[in-house]
Scaffold this motif. Structure first.
Motif, PDB file in Angstrom:
ATOM      1  N   THR A  16      -8.140  18.436   4.542  1.00 42.65           N
ATOM      2  CA  THR A  16      -6.748  18.001   4.518  1.00 42.65           C
ATOM      3  C   THR A  16      -6.714  16.496   4.277  1.00 42.65           C
ATOM      4  O   THR A  16      -7.668  15.779   4.617  1.00 42.65           O
ATOM      5  N   ILE A  17      -5.631  16.038   3.694  1.00 40.80           N
ATOM      6  CA  ILE A  17      -5.448  14.616   3.432  1.00 40.80           C
ATOM      7  C   ILE A  17      -4.123  14.195   4.046  1.00 40.80           C
ATOM      8  O   ILE A  17      -3.128  14.935   3.977  1.00 40.80           O
TER       9      ILE A  17
ATOM     10  N   ALA B  60      -9.423   5.773  -3.712  1.00 40.74           N
ATOM     11  CA  ALA B  60      -8.883   4.972  -4.808  1.00 40.74           C
ATOM     12  C   ALA B  60      -7.362   4.993  -4.734  1.00 40.74           C
ATOM     13  O   ALA B  60      -6.768   5.970  -4.270  1.00 40.74           O
ATOM     14  N   ALA B  61      -6.737   3.927  -5.187  1.00 43.04           N
ATOM     15  CA  ALA B  61      -5.284   3.809  -5.126  1.00 43.04           C
ATOM     16  C   ALA B  61      -4.718   3.458  -6.490  1.00 43.04           C
ATOM     17  O   ALA B  61      -5.335   2.718  -7.270  1.00 43.04           O
ATOM     18  N   ASP B  62      -3.540   3.996  -6.746  1.00 45.69           N
ATOM     19  CA  ASP B  62      -2.867   3.744  -8.014  1.00 45.69           C
ATOM     20  C   ASP B  62      -1.373   3.969  -7.820  1.00 45.69           C
ATOM     21  O   ASP B  62      -0.976   4.826  -7.038  1.00 45.69           O
ATOM     22  N   ASP B  63      -0.566   3.253  -8.591  1.00 43.48           N
ATOM     23  CA  ASP B  63       0.870   3.405  -8.403  1.00 43.48           C
ATOM     24  C   ASP B  63       1.404   4.704  -9.006  1.00 43.48           C
ATOM     25  O   ASP B  63       2.512   5.123  -8.671  1.00 43.48           O
ATOM     26  N   VAL B  64       0.618   5.345  -9.844  1.00 44.20           N
ATOM     27  CA  VAL B  64       1.037   6.626 -10.418  1.00 44.20           C
ATOM     28  C   VAL B  64       0.220   7.778  -9.855  1.00 44.20           C
ATOM     29  O   VAL B  64       0.751   8.799  -9.432  1.00 44.20           O
ATOM     30  N   GLY B  65      -1.098   7.607  -9.818  1.00 44.69           N
ATOM     31  CA  GLY B  65      -1.968   8.646  -9.288  1.00 44.69           C
ATOM     32  C   GLY B  65      -2.411   9.626 -10.354  1.00 44.69           C
ATOM     33  O   GLY B  65      -2.135   9.460 -11.528  1.00 44.69           O
ATOM     34  N   GLY B  66      -3.126  10.649  -9.952  1.00 43.06           N
ATOM     35  CA  GLY B  66      -3.666  11.640 -10.863  1.00 43.06           C
ATOM     36  C   GLY B  66      -5.034  12.074 -10.388  1.00 43.06           C
ATOM     37  O   GLY B  66      -5.537  11.601  -9.373  1.00 43.06           O
ATOM     38  N   THR B  67      -5.664  12.958 -11.157  1.00 39.57           N
ATOM     39  CA  THR B  67      -6.953  13.499 -10.754  1.00 39.57           C
ATOM     40  C   THR B  67      -8.129  12.926 -11.535  1.00 39.57           C
ATOM     41  O   THR B  67      -9.266  13.337 -11.314  1.00 39.57           O
ATOM     42  N   ASP B  68      -7.874  12.029 -12.448  1.00 37.59           N
ATOM     43  CA  ASP B  68      -8.936  11.422 -13.252  1.00 37.59           C
ATOM     44  C   ASP B  68      -9.256  10.026 -12.743  1.00 37.59           C
ATOM     45  O   ASP B  68      -8.363   9.204 -12.552  1.00 37.59           O
TER      46      ASP B  68
ATOM     47  N   PHE C 263       0.822  -1.205   0.000  1.00 38.25           N
ATOM     48  CA  PHE C 263       0.000   0.000   0.000  1.00 38.25           C
ATOM     49  C   PHE C 263       0.855   1.253   0.000  1.00 38.25           C
ATOM     50  O   PHE C 263       0.505   2.268  -0.603  1.00 38.25           O
ATOM     51  N   SER C 264       1.991   1.210   0.671  1.00 35.09           N
ATOM     52  CA  SER C 264       2.829   2.395   0.770  1.00 35.09           C
ATOM     53  C   SER C 264       3.436   2.795  -0.571  1.00 35.09           C
ATOM     54  O   SER C 264       4.027   3.867  -0.676  1.00 35.09           O
ATOM     55  N   ASN C 265       3.309   1.967  -1.582  1.00 40.02           N
ATOM     56  CA  ASN C 265       3.799   2.310  -2.918  1.00 40.02           C
ATOM     57  C   ASN C 265       2.767   3.044  -3.763  1.00 40.02           C
ATOM     58  O   ASN C 265       3.072   3.442  -4.893  1.00 40.02           O
ATOM     59  N   TYR C 266       1.568   3.222  -3.240  1.00 42.82           N
ATOM     60  CA  TYR C 266       0.471   3.762  -4.021  1.00 42.82           C
ATOM     61  C   TYR C 266       0.098   5.185  -3.609  1.00 42.82           C
ATOM     62  O   TYR C 266       0.046   5.510  -2.423  1.00 42.82           O
ATOM     63  N   ALA C 267      -0.171   6.017  -4.615  1.00 44.91           N
ATOM     64  CA  ALA C 267      -0.863   7.279  -4.354  1.00 44.91           C
ATOM     65  C   ALA C 267      -2.322   6.954  -4.047  1.00 44.91           C
ATOM     66  O   ALA C 267      -2.881   5.983  -4.576  1.00 44.91           O
ATOM     67  N   VAL C 268      -2.928   7.754  -3.197  1.00 49.19           N
ATOM     68  CA  VAL C 268      -4.334   7.550  -2.835  1.00 49.19           C
ATOM     69  C   VAL C 268      -5.096   8.845  -3.056  1.00 49.19           C
ATOM     70  O   VAL C 268      -4.616   9.929  -2.701  1.00 49.19           O
ATOM     71  N   THR C 269      -6.252   8.708  -3.625  1.00 45.59           N
ATOM     72  CA  THR C 269      -7.065   9.871  -3.976  1.00 45.59           C
ATOM     73  C   THR C 269      -8.492   9.683  -3.494  1.00 45.59           C
ATOM     74  O   THR C 269      -9.020   8.573  -3.535  1.00 45.59           O
TER      75      THR C 269
ATOM     76  N   ILE D 148      -2.945  12.255  -2.350  1.00 45.86           N
ATOM     77  CA  ILE D 148      -1.715  12.263  -1.576  1.00 45.86           C
ATOM     78  C   ILE D 148      -0.756  11.258  -2.201  1.00 45.86           C
ATOM     79  O   ILE D 148      -1.162  10.172  -2.623  1.00 45.86           O
ATOM     80  N   SER D 149       0.508  11.643  -2.268  1.00 47.09           N
ATOM     81  CA  SER D 149       1.515  10.772  -2.862  1.00 47.09           C
ATOM     82  C   SER D 149       1.801   9.582  -1.962  1.00 47.09           C
ATOM     83  O   SER D 149       1.385   9.532  -0.804  1.00 47.09           O
ATOM     84  N   TRP D 150       2.565   8.635  -2.483  1.00 53.41           N
ATOM     85  CA  TRP D 150       2.837   7.415  -1.729  1.00 53.41           C
ATOM     86  C   TRP D 150       3.540   7.708  -0.410  1.00 53.41           C
ATOM     87  O   TRP D 150       3.327   7.037   0.594  1.00 53.41           O
TER      88      TRP D 150
END
Length: 122
Positions: free
Chosen positions: A69-70, A97-105, A29-35, A51-53
């Motif tokens: 705040t996050i 939601a979690a993703d290894d890159v992240g983003g706003t979409d 989990f610590s490798n993932y950005a979470v939005t 928030i970044s990983w």
């Protein structure tokens, strides 16, 4: 695979506070950005905050800046969304939601929680 479970939603009055949690299980989990996203009935899901990983980088949608705040605790695999000075227009179902890159979409994300209702009363 990463499994996400949100909690902490509910009913709150305008101007009040609420803290959402997104608990993760599974690999790295610590490798993932979470939005956090939110969605009202009949509307598209919209970006709220990310928030970044490492937790070192955060970004917010304009309408929540200065109010939300996050944060994250990778030691216990949880990401938080602190919602302060909430408004009626913050009423939505909130998803993490979690993703290894992240983003706003939202289409960029592979792993999703089940959603958690937040209702702000006037």
């Amino acid at each position: 695979q990463v499994q996400l479970v949100e909690s902490g939603g509910g009913l709150v009055q305008t101007g009040g506070s609420l803290k959402l949690s997104c608990a993760a299980s599974g690999r790295s989990f610590s490798n993932y950005a979470v939005t956090w996203f939110r969605q009202a009935p009949g509307k598209e899901r919209e970006f709220v905050a990310t928030i970044s990983w490492s937790g070192g980088s955060t970004y917010f949608e304009d309408s929540v800046k200065g109010r939300f705040t996050i944060s994250r605790n990778n030691g216990v695999n949880v990401v938080y969304l602190q919602m302060n000075n909430v408004k009626v227009e913050d009423t939505d179902v909130y998803y993490c939601a979690a993703d290894d890159v992240g983003g706003t979409d939202d289409y960029e994300y592979d792993y999703w929680g089940q959603g958690n209702q937040v209702t702000v009363s006037s």
